[in-house]
Design an enzyme around this catalytic site. Structure first.
Site, PDB file in Angstrom:
ATOM      1  N   GLY A   1       0.824  -1.199   0.000  1.00  0.00           N
ATOM      2  CA  GLY A   1       0.000   0.000   0.000  1.00  0.00           C
ATOM      3  C   GLY A   1       0.859   1.250   0.000  1.00  0.00           C
ATOM      4  O   GLY A   1       2.079   1.196   0.180  1.00  0.00           O
ATOM      5  N   THR A   2       0.194   2.358  -0.199  1.00  0.00           N
ATOM      6  CA  THR A   2       0.889   3.642  -0.266  1.00  0.00           C
ATOM      7  C   THR A   2      -0.144   4.752  -0.161  1.00  0.00           C
ATOM      8  O   THR A   2      -1.355   4.487  -0.137  1.00  0.00           O
ATOM      9  CB  THR A   2       1.675   3.764  -1.581  1.00  0.00           C
ATOM     10  OG1 THR A   2       2.405   4.976  -1.582  1.00  0.00           O
ATOM     11  CG2 THR A   2       0.742   3.774  -2.777  1.00  0.00           C
ATOM     12  N   THR A   3       0.324   5.972  -0.120  1.00  0.00           N
ATOM     13  CA  THR A   3      -0.554   7.142  -0.178  1.00  0.00           C
ATOM     14  C   THR A   3       0.077   8.161  -1.103  1.00  0.00           C
ATOM     15  O   THR A   3       1.163   8.675  -0.826  1.00  0.00           O
ATOM     16  CB  THR A   3      -0.752   7.766   1.216  1.00  0.00           C
ATOM     17  OG1 THR A   3      -1.346   6.808   2.091  1.00  0.00           O
ATOM     18  CG2 THR A   3      -1.670   8.977   1.121  1.00  0.00           C
TER      19      THR A   3
ATOM     20  N   LYS B   1       8.389   8.204  -4.495  1.00  0.00           N
ATOM     21  CA  LYS B   1       7.220   7.755  -5.245  1.00  0.00           C
ATOM     22  C   LYS B   1       6.712   8.803  -6.231  1.00  0.00           C
ATOM     23  O   LYS B   1       5.657   8.614  -6.830  1.00  0.00           O
ATOM     24  CB  LYS B   1       6.097   7.378  -4.278  1.00  0.00           C
ATOM     25  CG  LYS B   1       6.471   6.245  -3.340  1.00  0.00           C
ATOM     26  CD  LYS B   1       5.339   5.873  -2.423  1.00  0.00           C
ATOM     27  CE  LYS B   1       5.755   4.776  -1.458  1.00  0.00           C
ATOM     28  NZ  LYS B   1       4.664   4.401  -0.541  1.00  0.00           N
TER      29      LYS B   1
END
Length: 300
Positions: free
Chosen positions: A49-51, A82
């Site tokens: 996951g990431t934001t 990212k």
């Protein structure tokens, strides 16, 4: 090499080096093996996951992301980047498999550079998004995982596009991608305005990512902030997400209330008036204003 020199033999499928990726179905796989079935059976299923977020406003496009790269419950890298630059006026956020995102951004950089050399000018942001969408859609079903927001400035002004690996391409003002995106959207929907100032936009992006990293276990590390202007993109800052969240909480804490004795003084005058009224009335008498008995009550 000696056998080839003596027998003058060459492999029938020998090809020279090519700058282009093989077409879908052109990868070298064992006979009788279907790539999609093989990946479904033997492919790793690791939660990640990431934001990442991006939004467009009158002074350009803001892109922000956390820096934690996770592989299941293992933090593979706490300080990854990212947000990947494509050229001077275009960059993109990356969400999905890190290897897929890095590969396809290198492919996009090369294709845009070749088109610039042929046409004499950089393609628009819409053209870059359409090109990336068309290239990735050919590999649909091969477990490719790339979700990106392309942020740039071209002849039409600030532009923002969302592109997914199945060929989806959307244009909008706000995009957030990753497992922490629901928390980021909550902050963005509350504070976003197109006519924001630059400092307000910076504060909004930092606040959204910091709150998402606090609630999402797969997001964390630091908060990278980029700003795409008419003159090009710039890296604004990298702030520790935990420290940033604590600072935001301190700003939201209410001020300490004053002493209750000063804020709510006792009504001494009212108490004295009540005592005098009770003393002036006999024990068996009631006044019409007495709260213990209605004024119209008859005595039997």
């Amino acid at each position: 090499m000696a056998l080839q020199d003596v027998c003058k033999w060459q492999s029938p499928d020998t090809q020279g080096p090519s700058p282009h990726l093989p077409r879908a179905g052109g990868w070298a796989v064992p006979r009788g093996c279907d790539p999609q079935t093989f990946l479904q059976i033997h492919g790793p299923r690791l939660a990640h996951g990431t934001t990442t977020l991006a939004f467009r406003f009158r002074h350009g496009v803001i892109a922000a992301a956390d820096t934690r790269s996770s592989c299941g419950s293992y933090v593979a890298c706490p300080a990854s980047c990212k947000v990947i630059p494509v050229h001077q006026h275009l960059l993109g956020t990356t969400s999905g498999t890190s290897a897929d995102c890095a590969t396809w951004y290198r492919v996009l950089q090369r294709e845009l550079r070749l088109r610039e050399l042929r046409e004499g000018q950089l393609p628009s942001v819409a053209s870059a998004a359409k090109l990336l969408s068309a290239m990735m859609s050919q590999y649909r079903g091969l477990d490719l995982c790339v979700a990106t927001a392309l942020c740039g400035w071209d002849r039409s002004g600030p532009m923002l596009f969302y592109v997914y690996s199945d060929g989806t391409r959307l244009q909008g003002d706000i995009f957030s991608v990753g497992s922490g995106s629901p928390y980021a959207y909550g902050v963005l929907d509350r504070g976003y305005r197109y006519d924001m100032s630059t400092q307000e936009a910076y504060a909004l992006a930092r606040c959204a990512v910091a709150h998402a990293t606090h609630r999402d276990a797969y997001s964390g590390g630091s908060v990278d902030l980029f700003h795409v202007r008419e003159s090009g993109w710039e890296h604004v800052s990298r702030s520790d997400a935990c420290v940033l969240y604590m600072e935001l909480q301190k700003l939201l804490e209410p001020e300490p209330e004053e002493d209750a004795s000063h804020a709510h003084p006792e009504p001494a005058t009212a108490h004295r008036a009540a005592e005098e009224r009770e003393l002036s009335v006999g024990p068996g008498e009631m006044t019409p204003g007495d709260s213990r008995m209605p004024a119209g009550t008859e005595t039997v």
